[in-house]
Enzyme design. Sequence first.
Site: not given
Length: 420
Positions: A211, A215, A265
């Site tokens: 994750k 990003n 994010c």
Amino acid sequence: MFNTISMIGLGYIGLPTATMFASRKRKVIGVDVNQHAVDTINQGKIHIIEPDLDILVQAVVQQGYLRATTSPEPAEAFLIAVPTPFTDGHKPDLSYIESAAKAIAPVLAKGNLVILESTSPVGTTEKLAEWLAAARPDLTFPQQSAEAADIQVAYCPERVLPGRVVQELVSNDRVIGGMTRTATFMAAALYKTFVQGDLVATNARTAEMCKLTENSFRDVNIAFANELSMICDGLDINVWELIALANRHPRVNILQPGAGVGGHCIAVDPWFIVDTSPDDAKIIRMAREVNDTKPEWVLEKIKASITDVLAAEAIKSIADVKVACLGLAFKPDIDDLRESPAVEIAKHVMSLGCQLQIVEPNIQELPNSLKNDNVNLIELDEAIASSDVVCVLVKHSPFIEKKNSISVRNNVIDAVGVFS
């Protein structure tokens, strides 16, 4: 089969996810510390802006599949989707996850599954399991009993686009990292309730890093575009035309520059990698620094335009100069202001002492940080007609529709390529 699911956190990810489970006729208990959010959801309404979500929430609440509360209740699976901001020095703040762990611990029972969805530094899932174990010494957890643990723990990050959350929750692939193979299997079985994309198994640490990597990849590429925009400005080159030309190369795909990078994010997650590996995350750190300085660059453009107005027109005081900032959200056509560079730019413009006119079609009132005597939330047409300086900070659809009206004004700053 998991018949009762608890979603801890009913924000931009938690509420849509809870709704997806409820739409498949699973009983979902949503938990949030925000009483207003809880009350709104129990009325079959939503407290955020997300296309198609309002209709789904209304249906599942009326059918009795979704109910919100401020206190956790027993369930078979617990999903945690709470904020993970950073503190001073870009240190990750895991207090919300720790609070969620302490909140659900009293209602855990043997056979339960706990899934962390919040974007987190590597190792956070293991910390979650440790917090749960400390609160419930009568139960066993993966770090103690592995496959035979009473409570299984996994990590499964979201990877959705605001404005398309409802569709992408269903269609996108999910990476599922259990602390054990049993946890991974259980989590995959749970998400199969509504996910049509692939469910890809790995371990918790790899899923956490995946994750952050996704990003950070976008952040690095946006930083390249933002740096190009500043270079091109000094060389009198239209950066959007340049990027369009460069992207005609079959192996080049440059992203679009903007006023900075916002949201919970991309503007936050790379710092988690930097904090974990400060000596090795050189490019990731540099990209963050480039993107964090872009709002300052835009602000200097605004200041220069204000100086031009004072020099060229019969306005003697900066208090009489009207500056319009078009957009506050961190990306187009949403109401999410988290980590928004546009908000930071507007706050600095406010501090200059001019009359700040803000246009943000997706909110009803200004955030507290922008409530001041010299700040007003106004309609787009009024801002275009009355402002001395206009700065487009977000590429909202209404601004694109009125781009011809905006572009003919003097002292216009286009930070997001509306006119290109």
